[in-house]
Design an enzyme around this catalytic site. Structure first.
Site, PDB file in Angstrom:
ATOM      1  N   HIS A  12     -17.045  48.917 149.699  1.00  0.00           N
ATOM      2  CA  HIS A  12     -17.506  50.314 149.676  1.00  0.00           C
ATOM      3  C   HIS A  12     -16.915  51.006 150.899  1.00  0.00           C
ATOM      4  O   HIS A  12     -17.354  50.788 152.022  1.00  0.00           O
ATOM      5  CB  HIS A  12     -19.036  50.403 149.728  1.00  0.00           C
ATOM      6  N   ASN A  41     -15.849  60.052 145.887  1.00  0.00           N
ATOM      7  CA  ASN A  41     -16.400  61.365 146.288  1.00  0.00           C
ATOM      8  C   ASN A  41     -15.384  62.128 147.121  1.00  0.00           C
ATOM      9  O   ASN A  41     -15.686  62.670 148.179  1.00  0.00           O
ATOM     10  CB  ASN A  41     -17.727  61.209 147.043  1.00  0.00           C
ATOM     11  N   ASP A 260     -19.138  51.227 154.031  1.00  0.00           N
ATOM     12  CA  ASP A 260     -19.415  52.665 153.895  1.00  0.00           C
ATOM     13  C   ASP A 260     -18.738  53.447 155.016  1.00  0.00           C
ATOM     14  O   ASP A 260     -19.218  54.511 155.417  1.00  0.00           O
ATOM     15  CB  ASP A 260     -20.920  52.952 153.858  1.00  0.00           C
ATOM     16  N   ALA A 274     -22.696  66.232 159.458  1.00  0.00           N
ATOM     17  CA  ALA A 274     -22.089  65.568 158.306  1.00  0.00           C
ATOM     18  C   ALA A 274     -22.539  64.110 158.286  1.00  0.00           C
ATOM     19  O   ALA A 274     -22.584  63.450 159.326  1.00  0.00           O
ATOM     20  CB  ALA A 274     -20.571  65.659 158.401  1.00  0.00           C
TER      21      ALA A 274
HETATM   22  C1  NCD Z   1     -20.484  59.172 152.751  1.00  0.00           C
HETATM   23  C2  NCD Z   1     -19.285  60.109 152.954  1.00  0.00           C
HETATM   24  O1  NCD Z   1     -19.151  60.673 154.042  1.00  0.00           O
HETATM   25  O2  NCD Z   1     -18.495  60.257 152.027  1.00  0.00           O
HETATM   26  N1  NCD Z   1     -21.468  59.442 153.749  1.00  0.00           N
HETATM   27  C3  NCD Z   1     -22.482  58.627 154.133  1.00  0.00           C
HETATM   28  O3  NCD Z   1     -23.329  59.075 154.890  1.00  0.00           O
HETATM   29  N2  NCD Z   1     -22.546  57.368 153.765  1.00  0.00           N
HETATM   30  C4  NCD Z   1     -21.018  59.298 151.369  1.00  0.00           C
HETATM   31  C5  NCD Z   1     -21.930  58.177 150.947  1.00  0.00           C
HETATM   32  O4  NCD Z   1     -21.457  57.081 150.649  1.00  0.00           O
HETATM   33  O5  NCD Z   1     -23.146  58.360 150.913  1.00  0.00           O
HETATM   34 ZN    ZN Z   2     -20.241  55.739 150.944  1.00  0.00          ZN
END
Ligand code: NCD
Ligand code: ZN
Length: 364
Positions: A12, A41, A260, A274
C-alpha cells in the site's frame, strides 16, 4: 549487526502522478523494495481498467505504463487497484480479470481521506454485482476501513472511532454477504480491527504502517506534529499494543507491510492539514525499529523470521505472487534522513520533527 532479508514488498503506497513520480519510485527502490501496490487516488483517479488516460481518469493500463516509465519497470511486481466509484461496473471486473490487468479494487469511504471524493458508501456495494464479480474472479478488495460522514465527536472518541465502527458494524455484514471475497483491511490502527482480522476467515488479511506501530495519538498532539498526521489517525497505547502483538505473533500469515507512504509537498494548508505520512527512504528501518520496540530481538533467528514474514513473505503469499529471490541488507547503525527533493518540491519524511534517530541503515 547485519540483517540480510529478501527484498520486501510495499502493499500500500502512493506514487501520485506527474514529474515527481520518478523521485517517489526511486526512493522505494533505494530502500530495497521489490514491488508495490500503487494506490489509485491519483488526480484524476484510476477509475477504468484499460485504454488511454482521459481528463476524468486514468485506466489501470495507462497509469501502470506511466509508473513503469517513471522507473517502476525495475519492480518485480506492480499492482494498481481499480478505484471503486459510482462508474464501476460488473463488466469492468470481468474484463479486467480476463485480461489480467485487474488484480485488486480499492474502497475509499466518500471524502474519508486524501482524494477520496469519488468513493461511495460501503452499504451501496455490499450484496451488489461488482463485489460478486470480484468474488468469482478472486480479485482482492483493498479497504480503507473507516465509517464515513460522522460528526467530529463520533469520528474520534475514547470509546469508539470511525475505524472501530466500521469493523464492528460494516465488516461483519460485508463478510456475511461475500464469504469468498479476498479482503485486505488496509492500514489498520485499532485493537478492534486487529482482533477482527486475526479472527476472520482465511481470505482476510491486513496491512499495518510503520507510524501506527511506532506512535500514538499523544505523539501527534504533543507539539501538533503534523508530519505524523495521516488517516486513519494514530490511536491509543492499547491499540498500538494490539498491532505490535499482531505482527510479532510467531507464524502469523495475515499481517504484512503496507507503508501508506503518502507524499505531500504541502502538509499545513490554509484550511487544515493534508493527511498522509511520507516514509519513502526509511520504511524498513522504521519497521525494524517498531519490531524492536515490540520486544523483538533482531539479533536472533526467531526475531529475523518475524520481520521477514511481515515485510517480505506474507504479502506475496496473500496476493499470490512469488517472494523476491534477491536480497537487501540493513545494518544496525545510526542513519540520516532528509527531505526528498522532487520536481514538485521537497517532501519531508515522517521522522521529521519527531525527535527520532533512525537506528538502522540500508546498506547501499
Ligand atoms: C493518503 C494520501 O495522501 O493519498 N493519506 C493518508 O492519510 N493515508 C490516502 C489514504 O491512503 O488514506
Ligand atoms: Zn493510502
Amino acid at each position: 549487526m547485519l540483517l540480510t532479508l529478501p527484498r520486501w514488498f510495499d502493499l500500500h503506497t502512493h506514487f501520485r502522478q506527474g514529474p515527481a513520480m520518478a523521485s517517489y519510485v526511486q526512493a522505494h527502490l533505494d530502500m530495497g523494495c521489490a514491488g508495490a501496490l500503487a494506490m489509485p487516488n491519483t488526480q484524476p483517479p484510476v477509475a477504468r481498467v484499460s485504454g488511454a488516460a482521459e481528463a476524468d481518469g486514468w485506466s489501470i493500463e495507462s497509469y501502470a505504463a506511466e509508473l513503469r516509465a517513471a522507473g517502476g519497470e525495475a519492480f518485480e511486481q506492480l499492482i494498481v487497484p481499480l478505484y471503486l466509484t459510482r462508474q464501476t461496473t460488473e463488466a469492468m471486473i470481468h474484463e479486467g480479470a480476463t485480461s489480467g490487468l485487474l488484480r485488486a479494487c480499492k474502497y475509499y469511504p466518500p471524502h474519508g481521506t486524501t482524494n477520496a471524493e469519488h468513493g461511495l458508501p460501503m452499504d451501496d456495494l455490499i450484496g451488489g454485482d461488482v463485489f460478486r464479480a470480484m468474488e468469482e474472479h478472486r480479485i482482492v478488495l483493498c479497504i480503507h476501513g473507516e465509517q464515513h460522514g460522522l460528526s467530529g465527536s463520533d469520528y474520534l472518541d475514547a470509546q469508539q472511532n470511525a475505524e472501530t465502527r466500521f469493523y464492528r458494524e460494516r465488516m461483519p455484514r460485508l463478510v456475511a454477504a461475500h464469504p469468498n471475497l479476498r479482503i485486505v483491511c488496509e492500514h489498520i490502527t485499532t485493537r478492534v480491527a486487529a482482533e477482527f482480522v486475526a479472527g476472520a476467515p482465511e481470505p482476510i488479511g491486513a496491512t499495518i504502517t510503520p507510524q501506527h506501530l511506532l506512535y500514538t495519538l499523544g505523539h501527534l498532539i504533543q507539539g501538533l506534529k503534523y508530519h505524523l498526521y495521516c488517516l486513519p489517525i494514530v490511536k491509543f497505547q492499547d491499540d498500538r499494543a494490539a498491532l505490535r502483538q499482531a505482527v510479532t505473533t510467531l507464524g502469523q500469515t495475515k499481517f504484512f507491510a503496507g507503508t501508506d507512504s503518502a507524499p505531500h509537498t504541502t502538509k499545513a494548508t490554509a484550511c487544515g492539514c493534508a493527511a498522509g505520512c511520507f516514509t519513502g527512504g526509511c520504511a524498513p528501518q522504521l519497521y525494524a525499529m517498531a519490531f524492536e520496540k515490540a520486544g523483538v530481538d533482531l539479533g536472533t533467528t526467531d526475531g529475523q523470521t518475524l520481520l521477514e514474514r511481515f515485510l517480505c513473505l506474507n504479502g506475496p503469499a496473500f496476493y499470490d505472487f512469488p517472494a523476491s529471490t534477491r536480497c537487501f541488507q540493513m545494518e544496525k547503525a545510526r542513519s540520516q534522513f532528509a527531505a526528498l527533493e522532487t520536481p514538485a518540491g521537497p517532501v519531508p519524511p515522517l521522522p521529521t520533527g519527531m525527535g527520532l534517530d533512525l537506528t538502522w541503515r540500508i546498506v547501499p
